[in-house]
Design a protein around this motif. Structure first.
Motif, short mmCIF file in Angstrom:
data_model
loop_
_atom_site.label_atom_id
_atom_site.label_comp_id
_atom_site.label_asym_id
_atom_site.label_seq_id
_atom_site.Cartn_x
_atom_site.Cartn_y
_atom_site.Cartn_z
N ARG A 98 -88.59 6.41 22.92
CA ARG A 98 -86.90 6.81 22.89
C ARG A 98 -86.81 8.17 23.35
O ARG A 98 -85.86 8.62 24.06
N ARG A 121 -87.14 8.91 27.04
CA ARG A 121 -85.85 8.32 27.92
C ARG A 121 -84.56 9.32 27.58
O ARG A 121 -83.94 9.58 28.38
N TYR A 161 -87.90 7.32 33.02
CA TYR A 161 -87.98 5.92 32.74
C TYR A 161 -89.18 5.71 32.14
O TYR A 161 -90.23 6.16 32.50
N VAL A 217 -85.24 0.59 25.36
CA VAL A 217 -86.55 0.83 25.78
C VAL A 217 -86.89 -0.67 26.46
O VAL A 217 -87.06 -1.51 25.42
#
Length: 144
Positions: free
Chosen positions: A32, A35, A40, A62
């Motif tokens: 998390r 991201r 990615y 995710v």
């Protein structure tokens, strides 16, 4: 001095299970966070339910690529089932910039090792990072 912008990385985590306990939270929260920084990140994990199906789920943004556990856990154990390891290795992991294995028992090590390709591979055993705390490459099966 202005920092140079970095390109987003494609990062794949190979983890044990989808059960929300222990290492799951470390893997999930790191994913998390990465991201949130524009990278990615996808997680490849195992559903302990042998009746489940191969699938992709999204948890907190995710993607999780989930392989069901193979039958016969009473004979092999959940971290080292050879059929699940083979199934995961054959499913493959797409090319990426970083391929990170968390607690690589057989079911994690097999797909991680098979997906060598051009990925930078990282190995993690409860914070013993490859080329970090672990500095010498394994020389044989016993070392692995």
């Amino acid at each position: 001095m202005t920092p140079t912008p970095r390109q987003p990385l494609s990062i794949r985590f190979v983890a044990g299970y989808t059960i929300e306990a222990g290492t799951y939270f470390r893997v999930h929260n790191i994913a998390r966070g990465l991201r949130g920084r524009g990278h990615y990140v996808a997680i490849h994990a195992v559903d302990p339910d042998a009746q489940s199906v191969l699938r992709t789920e999204t948890r907190d943004g995710v993607p999780y690529h989930i392989t069901p556990e193979s039958r016969g856990l009473q004979y092999f154990g959940s971290a080292s089932h050879p059929l699940t390891a083979l199934r995961r290795a054959l499913a493959g992991i797409p090319r990426c910039d970083v391929l990170h294995a968390f607690q690589p028992f057989l079911e994690v090590a097999a797909p991680w090792y098979r997906a060598r390709g051009a990925c930078l591979r990282a190995f993690d055993w409860d914070d013993l990072w490859w080329e970090g705390a672990i500095t010498t490459p394994p020389r044989g099966v016993a070392d692995w």
